[in-house]
Motif scaffolding. Structure first.
Motif, PDB file in Angstrom:
ATOM      1  N   GLY A 163       0.847  -1.191   0.000  1.00  0.00           N
ATOM      2  CA  GLY A 163       0.000   0.000   0.000  1.00  0.00           C
ATOM      3  C   GLY A 163       0.876   1.232   0.000  1.00  0.00           C
ATOM      4  O   GLY A 163       1.763   1.392  -0.830  1.00  0.00           O
ATOM      5  N   ASP A 164       0.636   2.111   0.963  1.00  0.00           N
ATOM      6  CA  ASP A 164       1.461   3.316   1.064  1.00  0.00           C
ATOM      7  C   ASP A 164       2.542   3.172   2.135  1.00  0.00           C
ATOM      8  O   ASP A 164       3.153   4.157   2.540  1.00  0.00           O
ATOM      9  CB  ASP A 164       0.582   4.536   1.371  1.00  0.00           C
ATOM     10  CG  ASP A 164      -0.215   4.361   2.670  1.00  0.00           C
ATOM     11  OD1 ASP A 164      -0.151   3.263   3.263  1.00  0.00           O
ATOM     12  OD2 ASP A 164      -0.893   5.319   3.072  1.00  0.00           O
ATOM     13  N   LYS A 165       2.802   1.928   2.574  1.00  0.00           N
ATOM     14  CA  LYS A 165       3.756   1.702   3.658  1.00  0.00           C
ATOM     15  C   LYS A 165       4.978   0.948   3.161  1.00  0.00           C
ATOM     16  O   LYS A 165       4.884   0.078   2.296  1.00  0.00           O
ATOM     17  CB  LYS A 165       3.102   0.907   4.794  1.00  0.00           C
ATOM     18  CG  LYS A 165       1.835   1.528   5.353  1.00  0.00           C
ATOM     19  CD  LYS A 165       1.087   0.529   6.217  1.00  0.00           C
ATOM     20  CE  LYS A 165      -0.283   1.069   6.605  1.00  0.00           C
ATOM     21  NZ  LYS A 165      -1.108   0.031   7.236  1.00  0.00           N
ATOM     22  N   ASP A 172       0.189  -8.818  26.030  1.00  0.00           N
ATOM     23  CA  ASP A 172       0.846  -7.512  25.912  1.00  0.00           C
ATOM     24  C   ASP A 172       0.369  -6.745  24.683  1.00  0.00           C
ATOM     25  O   ASP A 172       0.257  -5.516  24.721  1.00  0.00           O
ATOM     26  CB  ASP A 172       2.368  -7.690  25.870  1.00  0.00           C
ATOM     27  CG  ASP A 172       2.938  -8.128  27.205  1.00  0.00           C
ATOM     28  OD1 ASP A 172       2.242  -7.976  28.227  1.00  0.00           O
ATOM     29  OD2 ASP A 172       4.085  -8.630  27.225  1.00  0.00           O
ATOM     30  N   LEU A 173       0.099  -7.474  23.593  1.00  0.00           N
ATOM     31  CA  LEU A 173      -0.341  -6.776  22.382  1.00  0.00           C
ATOM     32  C   LEU A 173      -1.738  -6.186  22.574  1.00  0.00           C
ATOM     33  O   LEU A 173      -1.999  -5.057  22.151  1.00  0.00           O
ATOM     34  CB  LEU A 173      -0.333  -7.734  21.185  1.00  0.00           C
ATOM     35  CG  LEU A 173      -0.538  -7.056  19.825  1.00  0.00           C
ATOM     36  CD1 LEU A 173       0.612  -6.111  19.499  1.00  0.00           C
ATOM     37  CD2 LEU A 173      -0.694  -8.076  18.711  1.00  0.00           C
ATOM     38  N   ILE A 190      -0.667  -3.367  13.309  1.00  0.00           N
ATOM     39  CA  ILE A 190       0.631  -4.002  13.050  1.00  0.00           C
ATOM     40  C   ILE A 190       1.065  -3.724  11.616  1.00  0.00           C
ATOM     41  O   ILE A 190       0.304  -3.913  10.673  1.00  0.00           O
ATOM     42  CB  ILE A 190       0.538  -5.516  13.294  1.00  0.00           C
ATOM     43  CG1 ILE A 190       0.190  -5.799  14.764  1.00  0.00           C
ATOM     44  CG2 ILE A 190       1.856  -6.206  12.936  1.00  0.00           C
ATOM     45  CD1 ILE A 190      -0.125  -7.253  15.044  1.00  0.00           C
ATOM     46  N   VAL A 191       2.309  -3.269  11.442  1.00  0.00           N
ATOM     47  CA  VAL A 191       2.875  -3.034  10.113  1.00  0.00           C
ATOM     48  C   VAL A 191       4.068  -3.956   9.890  1.00  0.00           C
ATOM     49  O   VAL A 191       4.014  -4.887   9.101  1.00  0.00           O
ATOM     50  CB  VAL A 191       3.274  -1.554   9.926  1.00  0.00           C
ATOM     51  CG1 VAL A 191       3.918  -1.353   8.547  1.00  0.00           C
ATOM     52  CG2 VAL A 191       2.064  -0.646  10.072  1.00  0.00           C
ATOM     53  N   ASN A 192       5.176  -3.698  10.584  1.00  0.00           N
ATOM     54  CA  ASN A 192       6.350  -4.561  10.445  1.00  0.00           C
ATOM     55  C   ASN A 192       6.087  -5.916  11.096  1.00  0.00           C
ATOM     56  O   ASN A 192       5.222  -6.049  11.962  1.00  0.00           O
ATOM     57  CB  ASN A 192       7.570  -3.888  11.076  1.00  0.00           C
ATOM     58  CG  ASN A 192       8.085  -2.728  10.240  1.00  0.00           C
ATOM     59  OD1 ASN A 192       7.993  -2.743   9.013  1.00  0.00           O
ATOM     60  ND2 ASN A 192       8.624  -1.722  10.892  1.00  0.00           N
ATOM     61  N   PRO A 193       6.815  -6.957  10.677  1.00  0.00           N
ATOM     62  CA  PRO A 193       6.507  -8.311  11.145  1.00  0.00           C
ATOM     63  C   PRO A 193       6.605  -8.457  12.657  1.00  0.00           C
ATOM     64  O   PRO A 193       7.536  -7.940  13.288  1.00  0.00           O
ATOM     65  CB  PRO A 193       7.543  -9.187  10.429  1.00  0.00           C
ATOM     66  CG  PRO A 193       8.608  -8.253   9.962  1.00  0.00           C
ATOM     67  CD  PRO A 193       7.949  -6.948   9.722  1.00  0.00           C
ATOM     68  N   ILE A 194       5.628  -9.154  13.222  1.00  0.00           N
ATOM     69  CA  ILE A 194       5.577  -9.453  14.658  1.00  0.00           C
ATOM     70  C   ILE A 194       5.246 -10.929  14.831  1.00  0.00           C
ATOM     71  O   ILE A 194       4.345 -11.455  14.171  1.00  0.00           O
ATOM     72  CB  ILE A 194       4.513  -8.594  15.373  1.00  0.00           C
ATOM     73  CG1 ILE A 194       5.024  -7.169  15.605  1.00  0.00           C
ATOM     74  CG2 ILE A 194       4.109  -9.204  16.707  1.00  0.00           C
ATOM     75  CD1 ILE A 194       4.016  -6.271  16.297  1.00  0.00           C
ATOM     76  N   PHE A 195       5.987 -11.594  15.723  1.00  0.00           N
ATOM     77  CA  PHE A 195       5.607 -12.923  16.169  1.00  0.00           C
ATOM     78  C   PHE A 195       4.690 -12.762  17.376  1.00  0.00           C
ATOM     79  O   PHE A 195       5.118 -12.327  18.441  1.00  0.00           O
ATOM     80  CB  PHE A 195       6.829 -13.747  16.558  1.00  0.00           C
ATOM     81  CG  PHE A 195       7.642 -14.261  15.394  1.00  0.00           C
ATOM     82  CD1 PHE A 195       7.044 -15.000  14.382  1.00  0.00           C
ATOM     83  CD2 PHE A 195       9.003 -14.021  15.322  1.00  0.00           C
ATOM     84  CE1 PHE A 195       7.789 -15.474  13.317  1.00  0.00           C
ATOM     85  CE2 PHE A 195       9.764 -14.503  14.271  1.00  0.00           C
ATOM     86  CZ  PHE A 195       9.152 -15.236  13.261  1.00  0.00           C
ATOM     87  N   ILE A 239       1.965  -9.513   9.583  1.00  0.00           N
ATOM     88  CA  ILE A 239       2.623  -8.451   8.815  1.00  0.00           C
ATOM     89  C   ILE A 239       1.542  -7.550   8.235  1.00  0.00           C
ATOM     90  O   ILE A 239       0.619  -8.025   7.556  1.00  0.00           O
ATOM     91  CB  ILE A 239       3.491  -9.013   7.668  1.00  0.00           C
ATOM     92  CG1 ILE A 239       4.539 -10.003   8.204  1.00  0.00           C
ATOM     93  CG2 ILE A 239       4.180  -7.875   6.911  1.00  0.00           C
ATOM     94  CD1 ILE A 239       5.342 -10.685   7.105  1.00  0.00           C
ATOM     95  N   ASN A 240       1.639  -6.270   8.513  1.00  0.00           N
ATOM     96  CA  ASN A 240       0.683  -5.294   7.994  1.00  0.00           C
ATOM     97  C   ASN A 240      -0.760  -5.711   8.266  1.00  0.00           C
ATOM     98  O   ASN A 240      -1.637  -5.575   7.425  1.00  0.00           O
ATOM     99  CB  ASN A 240       0.903  -5.074   6.487  1.00  0.00           C
ATOM    100  CG  ASN A 240       0.220  -3.807   5.997  1.00  0.00           C
ATOM    101  OD1 ASN A 240       0.318  -2.763   6.635  1.00  0.00           O
ATOM    102  ND2 ASN A 240      -0.482  -3.899   4.879  1.00  0.00           N
ATOM    103  N   GLY A 241      -1.010  -6.207   9.462  1.00  0.00           N
ATOM    104  CA  GLY A 241      -2.357  -6.575   9.857  1.00  0.00           C
ATOM    105  C   GLY A 241      -2.857  -7.884   9.305  1.00  0.00           C
ATOM    106  O   GLY A 241      -4.012  -8.256   9.535  1.00  0.00           O
ATOM    107  N   ALA A 242      -2.017  -8.616   8.600  1.00  0.00           N
ATOM    108  CA  ALA A 242      -2.425  -9.898   8.023  1.00  0.00           C
ATOM    109  C   ALA A 242      -1.709 -11.029   8.742  1.00  0.00           C
ATOM    110  O   ALA A 242      -0.494 -10.979   8.949  1.00  0.00           O
ATOM    111  CB  ALA A 242      -2.104  -9.943   6.528  1.00  0.00           C
TER     112      ALA A 242
END
Length: 490
Positions: A291-293, A308-309, A365-370, A399-402
């Motif tokens: 997208g724009d990110k 925590d999230l 969430i944008v960048n990858p998160i476990f 990643i990016n909400g997915a």
């Protein structure tokens, strides 16, 4: 009977003028993309494709033929192919027709690689004219229904599906190099097992029993581990009778892998390194535009607990609101509006936590998160954490909400598995359509002994959607299921 348009009538008249309009074969010695890279003066080049551009002139014409890999221009001259063949070409060939060409490669003064035809052969008639352009919402639906038209006219669509094919090939190669063995498991199942989801039900006439379309291949892949396989994977079509949106379809492709003697942290490392390697191979960078990110896939990826999230984006502590009743009251108190196909009152605690996370946290969430430490009620096949049995040794990659990957250390104790599946069966009986049923056949397999196992699943459609920067998951499904049109041919 459908009424034919004027152009269709003309094309059928032209078809009658062609002696062999649908020949058996045409021998090619280059793909179109290969021919476009040949040196000038290469002779005896034989290619075939669909006419997508054509300029018919007096004694010399130009056309462009294409296939999934590329395009090449062809020059057709009367003194090269003969007057009879040239007149037949001018009188009977249309955009959309298939032809075979033999000739010599040269480069025009405008720098375009071209085949100077010494022979052309008609290979197939397009009885309908190709659409000129696609635009607007209704045309987007047409592209999903008639993907072949999208592929003919849209180079970006071709690139996406070639990317998808290569991405799957890269995964297979990476896992093969690590000693993983690809196997196949049943699509028709006696139990809707392998994940918490609402199943599709079908009927087997010969056996006269109801069956379920596979939700996930998990329990059968783990049966293979019981049988002695140590590293297995499957690229599996799966089916979940749930909602449609821009990132969800009911029939989808996933890859699941299982490794004996591993835990979920081993697979965090394996999957991060696998995706980083494949993405670097395909893009040459780990900075991906979505997208724009700009999403940074390099380095180590952050690991954060479910608790925590959710706390990061709300004031709800699931360690405090640790029952269905407490959490449901808090959601209503905070006026959090959650869209769920199953009424919130009918969800078990685990699925309620999951719905809350999706509403308040995942979208940020944008960048990858476990994402780790899932409630045990949400993970009926995952191993409980040794220090806190209310959570599981599980992670999801977001990643990016997915949600891209789901993985965990597997539950291998058949006694505990039976207890959890009985709880799931109770939830299902109480109205939670996503809860899993009891599966004594799987319990029996477990009772023959399982080693430590960790497994994972990747949604192929969703990660390809992400990496190709596609707005809708249907954009990367070659032929997505659509509501049928009227029964008459249009």
């Amino acid at each position: 009977m459908r009424e034919l348009g004027e152009q269709e009538l003309v094309r059928r008249e032209k078809l009658a003028n062609i002696e062999h309009p649908y020949p058996e074969r045409f021998e090619v010695n280059y793909e179109i993309a290969e021919a476009s890279e040949l040196a000038d003066e290469t002779t005896g080049v034989r290619v075939a494709g669909r006419i997508v551009l054509m300029r018919k002139m007096g004694k010399m014409s130009f056309l462009t033929i294409s296939d999934i890999y590329g395009k090449i221009q062809v020059s057709v001259k009367v003194d090269m192919i003969g007057e009879e063949a040239y007149n037949a070409f001018k009188g009977n060939y249309d955009l959309g027709d298939f032809i075979g060409v033999e000739g010599e490669v040269f480069t025009t003064h405008t720098g375009e690689k071209t085949i100077r035809a010494s022979k052309i052969e008609f290979l197939g008639k397009a009885l309908r004219p190709l659409p000129e352009k696609f635009h607007g919402a209704t045309d987007v639906e047409m592209l999903y229904r008639q993907r072949y038209l999208d592929l003919i006219s849209n180079d970006e669509a071709k690139k996406k599906f070639l990317f998808r094919s290569r991405f799957i090939r890269e995964i297979r190669s990476y896992l093969d190099n690590l000693g993983y063995i690809e196997i196949e498991t049943p699509i028709l199942n006696n139990k809707a097992s392998g994940a918490t989801a609402k199943p599709f039900i079908t009927h087997h006439n010969a056996l006269d029993i109801d069956l379920y379309l596979r939700i996930a291949p998990e329990t059968y892949l783990k049966r293979a581990i019981v049988g002695g396989f140590t590293k297995v994977f499957e690229i599996a079509r799966c089916f979940r009778n749930e909602g449609i949106d821009a990132t969800h379809l009911q029939d989808f492709t996933m890859i699941e892998g299982y490794g004996a003697y591993l835990n979920y942290k081993d697979n965090m490392k394996l999957l991060r390194e696998m995706l980083q390697t494949i993405i670097m191979n395909m893009f040459g960078t780990l900075m991906i535009q979505i997208g724009d990110k700009q999403v940074d896939l390099s380095g180590e990826w952050e690991s954060v607990s479910f608790r925590d999230l959710i706390l990061r984006y709300s004031d709800i502590d699931i360690a405090v609101y640790n029952t269905k009743e407490k959490l449901l009251d808090k959601i209503y108190q905070d006026q959090i509006e959650i869209d769920s196909e199953t009424p919130l009152e009918d969800l078990g605690y685990g699925n309620l936590v999951d719905q809350l996370y999706k509403k308040v946290a995942r979208v940020h969430i944008v960048n990858p998160i476990f994402l780790t430490e899932h409630p045990i009620e949400l993970s009926p096949l995952a191993r409980a954490n040794d220090d806190n049995p209310q959570i599981t040794d599980r992670f999801q990659l977001v990643i990016n909400g997915a949600e891209i990957i789901n993985a965990y250390s597997e539950l291998v104790d058949p006694r505990e598995q039976e207890r959890r599946l009985l709880e799931q069966a109770s939830l299902k009986a109480a109205g939670d359509e996503e809860a899993m049923p009891m599966d004594y056949d799987y319990i029996e397999a477990m009772e023959y002994g399982m080693p430590p196992i960790s497994g994972w699943g990747i949604g192929i459609d969703r990660i390809v959607q992400l990496l190709t920067n596609s707005e809708n998951i249907k954009d990367v499904i070659l032929f997505p299921l659509m509501r049928p049109k009227d029964d008459f041919r249009g």
